[in-house]
Design a protein around this motif. Structure first.
Motif, PDB file in Angstrom:
ATOM      1  N   THR A   1      90.550 -13.233 -71.679  1.00 41.53           N
ATOM      2  CA  THR A   1      91.403 -13.377 -70.497  1.00 41.53           C
ATOM      3  C   THR A   1      92.867 -13.546 -70.904  1.00 41.53           C
ATOM      4  OG1 THR A   1      89.577 -14.358 -69.240  1.00 41.53           O
ATOM      5  CG2 THR A   1      91.793 -14.686 -68.375  1.00 41.53           C
ATOM      6  N   ALA A   2      93.106 -14.309 -71.951  1.00 36.83           N
ATOM      7  CA  ALA A   2      94.470 -14.470 -72.453  1.00 36.83           C
ATOM      8  C   ALA A   2      95.029 -13.128 -72.926  1.00 36.83           C
ATOM      9  CB  ALA A   2      94.493 -15.485 -73.592  1.00 36.83           C
ATOM     10  N   ALA A   3      94.220 -12.370 -73.649  1.00 38.60           N
ATOM     11  CA  ALA A   3      94.662 -11.056 -74.123  1.00 38.60           C
ATOM     12  C   ALA A   3      94.948 -10.131 -72.945  1.00 38.60           C
ATOM     13  CB  ALA A   3      93.595 -10.448 -75.033  1.00 38.60           C
ATOM     14  N   ARG A   4      94.073 -10.164 -71.936  1.00 35.08           N
ATOM     15  CA  ARG A   4      94.241  -9.272 -70.776  1.00 35.08           C
ATOM     16  C   ARG A   4      95.499  -9.614 -69.993  1.00 35.08           C
ATOM     17  NH1 ARG A   4      89.167  -9.326 -68.847  1.00 35.08           N
ATOM     18  NH2 ARG A   4      88.868  -7.652 -70.362  1.00 35.08           N
ATOM     19  N   ARG A   5      95.790 -10.896 -69.845  1.00 37.40           N
ATOM     20  CA  ARG A   5      96.980 -11.291 -69.106  1.00 37.40           C
ATOM     21  C   ARG A   5      98.247 -10.753 -69.791  1.00 37.40           C
ATOM     22  NH1 ARG A   5      98.847 -12.771 -64.081  1.00 37.40           N
ATOM     23  NH2 ARG A   5     101.056 -13.119 -64.459  1.00 37.40           N
ATOM     24  N   ASP A   6      98.304 -10.873 -71.112  1.00 37.79           N
ATOM     25  CA  ASP A   6      99.454 -10.377 -71.860  1.00 37.79           C
ATOM     26  C   ASP A   6      99.560  -8.860 -71.730  1.00 37.79           C
ATOM     27  OD1 ASP A   6     101.609 -11.235 -73.774  1.00 37.79           O
ATOM     28  OD2 ASP A   6     100.623  -9.724 -75.015  1.00 37.79           O
ATOM     29  N   HIS A   7      98.436  -8.186 -71.836  1.00 39.45           N
ATOM     30  CA  HIS A   7      98.361  -6.725 -71.718  1.00 39.45           C
ATOM     31  C   HIS A   7      98.861  -6.279 -70.342  1.00 39.45           C
ATOM     32  CE1 HIS A   7      95.553  -2.965 -72.000  1.00 39.45           C
ATOM     33  NE2 HIS A   7      96.793  -2.659 -72.346  1.00 39.45           N
ATOM     34  N   LEU A   8      98.423  -6.970 -69.310  1.00 40.22           N
ATOM     35  CA  LEU A   8      98.792  -6.637 -67.943  1.00 40.22           C
ATOM     36  C   LEU A   8     100.292  -6.785 -67.720  1.00 40.22           C
ATOM     37  CD1 LEU A   8      97.316  -5.924 -65.186  1.00 40.22           C
ATOM     38  CD2 LEU A   8      97.480  -8.363 -64.670  1.00 40.22           C
ATOM     39  N   GLU A   9     100.829  -7.915 -68.172  1.00 44.19           N
ATOM     40  CA  GLU A   9     102.256  -8.202 -67.967  1.00 44.19           C
ATOM     41  C   GLU A   9     103.160  -7.237 -68.740  1.00 44.19           C
ATOM     42  OE1 GLU A   9     102.999 -12.179 -69.184  1.00 44.19           O
ATOM     43  OE2 GLU A   9     102.000 -13.102 -67.462  1.00 44.19           O
ATOM     44  N   ARG A  10     102.788  -6.957 -69.962  1.00 43.27           N
ATOM     45  CA  ARG A  10     103.696  -6.233 -70.856  1.00 43.27           C
ATOM     46  C   ARG A  10     103.525  -4.722 -70.841  1.00 43.27           C
ATOM     47  NH1 ARG A  10     106.293  -9.810 -74.235  1.00 43.27           N
ATOM     48  NH2 ARG A  10     105.442 -11.933 -74.229  1.00 43.27           N
ATOM     49  N   LEU A  11     102.334  -4.241 -70.441  1.00 42.59           N
ATOM     50  CA  LEU A  11     102.112  -2.793 -70.521  1.00 42.59           C
ATOM     51  C   LEU A  11     101.584  -2.187 -69.220  1.00 42.59           C
ATOM     52  CD1 LEU A  11     102.116  -0.317 -72.523  1.00 42.59           C
ATOM     53  CD2 LEU A  11      99.656  -0.694 -72.672  1.00 42.59           C
ATOM     54  N   ILE A  12     100.465  -2.680 -68.708  1.00 35.46           N
ATOM     55  CA  ILE A  12      99.799  -2.009 -67.585  1.00 35.46           C
ATOM     56  C   ILE A  12     100.664  -1.987 -66.334  1.00 35.46           C
ATOM     57  CG2 ILE A  12      97.803  -2.024 -66.036  1.00 35.46           C
ATOM     58  CD1 ILE A  12      96.184  -3.263 -68.371  1.00 35.46           C
ATOM     59  N   ASP A  13     101.043  -3.161 -65.840  1.00 36.43           N
ATOM     60  CA  ASP A  13     101.823  -3.230 -64.597  1.00 36.43           C
ATOM     61  C   ASP A  13     103.154  -2.465 -64.687  1.00 36.43           C
ATOM     62  OD1 ASP A  13      99.948  -4.541 -63.083  1.00 36.43           O
ATOM     63  OD2 ASP A  13     100.840  -6.531 -63.305  1.00 36.43           O
ATOM     64  N   PRO A  14     103.947  -2.661 -65.751  1.00 41.82           N
ATOM     65  CA  PRO A  14     105.210  -1.921 -65.824  1.00 41.82           C
ATOM     66  C   PRO A  14     105.017  -0.408 -65.881  1.00 41.82           C
ATOM     67  CG  PRO A  14     105.233  -3.772 -67.348  1.00 41.82           C
ATOM     68  CD  PRO A  14     103.832  -3.648 -66.853  1.00 41.82           C
ATOM     69  N   SER A  15     103.983   0.045 -66.587  1.00 39.89           N
ATOM     70  CA  SER A  15     103.754   1.490 -66.733  1.00 39.89           C
ATOM     71  C   SER A  15     103.329   2.124 -65.415  1.00 39.89           C
ATOM     72  CB  SER A  15     102.699   1.753 -67.809  1.00 39.89           C
ATOM     73  OG  SER A  15     103.127   1.284 -69.068  1.00 39.89           O
ATOM     74  N   VAL A  16     102.409   1.471 -64.699  1.00 40.85           N
ATOM     75  CA  VAL A  16     101.967   2.001 -63.407  1.00 40.85           C
ATOM     76  C   VAL A  16     103.130   1.999 -62.418  1.00 40.85           C
ATOM     77  CG1 VAL A  16     100.422   1.633 -61.442  1.00 40.85           C
ATOM     78  CG2 VAL A  16      99.548   1.360 -63.764  1.00 40.85           C
ATOM     79  N   ALA A  17     103.934   0.945 -62.445  1.00 41.60           N
ATOM     80  CA  ALA A  17     105.097   0.859 -61.550  1.00 41.60           C
ATOM     81  C   ALA A  17     106.098   1.979 -61.826  1.00 41.60           C
ATOM     82  CB  ALA A  17     105.776  -0.499 -61.700  1.00 41.60           C
ATOM     83  N   ASP A  18     106.095   2.468 -63.062  1.00 39.21           N
ATOM     84  CA  ASP A  18     107.011   3.540 -63.458  1.00 39.21           C
ATOM     85  C   ASP A  18     106.413   4.928 -63.196  1.00 39.21           C
ATOM     86  OD1 ASP A  18     109.523   4.285 -64.499  1.00 39.21           O
ATOM     87  OD2 ASP A  18     108.650   4.674 -66.470  1.00 39.21           O
ATOM     88  N   GLY A  19     105.257   4.967 -62.519  1.00 40.62           N
ATOM     89  CA  GLY A  19     104.646   6.237 -62.164  1.00 40.62           C
ATOM     90  C   GLY A  19     103.774   6.851 -63.238  1.00 40.62           C
ATOM     91  N   LYS A  20     103.427   6.092 -64.261  1.00 44.65           N
ATOM     92  CA  LYS A  20     102.616   6.628 -65.354  1.00 44.65           C
ATOM     93  C   LYS A  20     101.119   6.451 -65.084  1.00 44.65           C
ATOM     94  CE  LYS A  20     106.299   5.689 -68.663  1.00 44.65           C
ATOM     95  NZ  LYS A  20     106.736   4.904 -69.837  1.00 44.65           N
ATOM     96  N   VAL A  21     100.328   7.257 -65.769  1.00 46.73           N
ATOM     97  CA  VAL A  21      98.874   7.131 -65.720  1.00 46.73           C
ATOM     98  C   VAL A  21      98.449   6.296 -66.925  1.00 46.73           C
ATOM     99  CG1 VAL A  21      96.651   8.324 -65.734  1.00 46.73           C
ATOM    100  CG2 VAL A  21      98.619   9.367 -64.589  1.00 46.73           C
ATOM    101  N   VAL A  22      97.957   5.095 -66.676  1.00 45.11           N
ATOM    102  CA  VAL A  22      97.496   4.220 -67.748  1.00 45.11           C
ATOM    103  C   VAL A  22      95.999   4.446 -67.934  1.00 45.11           C
ATOM    104  CG1 VAL A  22      97.205   1.843 -68.524  1.00 45.11           C
ATOM    105  CG2 VAL A  22      99.279   2.508 -67.278  1.00 45.11           C
ATOM    106  N   ILE A  23      95.610   4.859 -69.139  1.00 42.46           N
ATOM    107  CA  ILE A  23      94.212   5.127 -69.476  1.00 42.46           C
ATOM    108  C   ILE A  23      93.778   4.069 -70.478  1.00 42.46           C
ATOM    109  CG2 ILE A  23      92.596   6.789 -70.474  1.00 42.46           C
ATOM    110  CD1 ILE A  23      94.636   8.994 -69.671  1.00 42.46           C
ATOM    111  N   CYS A  24      92.870   3.206 -70.060  1.00 40.50           N
ATOM    112  CA  CYS A  24      92.510   2.041 -70.867  1.00 40.50           C
ATOM    113  C   CYS A  24      91.046   2.084 -71.306  1.00 40.50           C
ATOM    114  CB  CYS A  24      92.778   0.762 -70.056  1.00 40.50           C
ATOM    115  SG  CYS A  24      92.641  -0.752 -71.026  1.00 40.50           S
TER     116      CYS A  24
END
Length: 212
Positions: free
Chosen positions: A76-99
Motif C-alpha cells: 500500500t505504501a508503494a502504491r501510494r507513492d506510485h499513484l502520486e508520482r506517476l499514475i495520476d500526473p500521467s493520466v491527467a496529462d492525457g497519457k495511457v498508463v499501462i501497469c
C-alpha cells in the motif's frame, strides 16, 4: 505520427505468475503508440523510486520473510507513492498508463490467497489509494504452465513463485472471481493462446475502452 492529446486512460494487466503480462504490456504500448497515443509503461510493486525500493523488500528473500499483513502495508505504501508520482500526473496529462499489476493483485495475494485479509485490503485501498483502473486485462491461463514459465526466468524476484502451484491455483480462481465482482472494468483474455493472438484481443478491448 504526431502524439495525440486526449483523455488519459489507466489500464492494468493482472493474472497469475508467468501469464505473460510484461510481454503484453510492451506489445500494447507499441500498438497504441503506433496509433498516436502517448503511453507510460509501469509496474507494481514499483513504478517510482520509492516504490522500487519497497519492491526489493517484498519480492526478494525467503518466502516466510513477511506476514501477509506486513506485505499489505508495504504494498500500500508503494502504491501510494506510485499513484502520486506517476499514475495520476500521467493520466491527467492525457497519457495511457499501462501497469503490470495493481490493487487486484493485492486483493489476491495478501487478501485472499495468503490470509483472510480481503476486507482489510479494501479498507486500506479506499482510505489511502481510492483509484481503480479504467480497464483491467486478466490474462487467464493454466497455473502449471504459468508457474513453469515464471520459474524458468531464473531471476531474483521469485519469492511468490517459491510458494508453489497451490498458491497459483488459488490465485487463478480468485482472479476469475474478481473479474465477476468488477465486471464493468475486467476483460478476460485466454493467455494460453499464441502471444500475437493475445495481443490482438488486448488491443481490441483497449480501443473499445478508449471509444475507438
Amino acid at each position: 505520427m504526431t502524439a495525440q492529446k486526449s483523455n488519459g486512460l489507466f489500464l492494468t494487466f493482472e493474472g497469475i505468475d508467468g501469464s505473460g503480462k510484461s510481454t503484453q504490456c510492451k506489445r500494447l504500448a507499441a500498438a497504441l503508440e503506433a496509433r498516436g497515443h502517448d503511453c507510460v509503461l509501469t509496474r507494481e510493486p514499483g513504478g517510482s523510486p520509492g516504490a522500487e525500493e519497497i519492491r526489493r523488500l517484498v519480492l526478494e528473500g525467503d518466502p516466510d520473510r513477511w506476514s501477509a499483513a506486513t506485505e499489505l502495508l508495504l504494498f500500500t505504501a508503494a502504491r501510494r507513492d506510485h499513484l502520486e508520482r506517476l499514475i495520476d500526473p500521467s493520466v491527467a496529462d492525457g497519457k495511457v498508463v499501462i501497469c503490470d499489476r495493481y490493487a487486484d493483485s493485492t486483493r489476491m495475494y495478501q487478501g485472499l490467497s495468503r490470509g483472510d485479509l480481503r476486507a482489510t485490503v479494501d479498507q486500506l485501498h479506499e482510505l489511502m489509494i481510492g483509484r481503480e483502473p479504467d480497464i483491467t486485462i486478466l490474462l487467464d491461463m493454466d497455473p502449471s504452465t504459468g508457474l513453469a514459465r515464471a520459474k524458468g526466468r531464473q531471476g531474483h524476484e521469485e519469492r511468490f513463485e517459491d510458494m508453489g502451484l497451490q498458491l497459483q491455483q488459488k490465485m487463478r480462481a480468485g482472479f476469475l472471481s474478481l473479474a465477476q465482482e468488477f465486471s464493468h472494468r475486467f476483460v478476460i483474455v485466454n493467455g494460453d493462446q499464441p502471444p500475437e493472438d493475445v495481443a490482438a484481443e488486448v488491443l481490441t478491448a483497449t480501443l473499445k475502452a478508449m471509444g475507438h
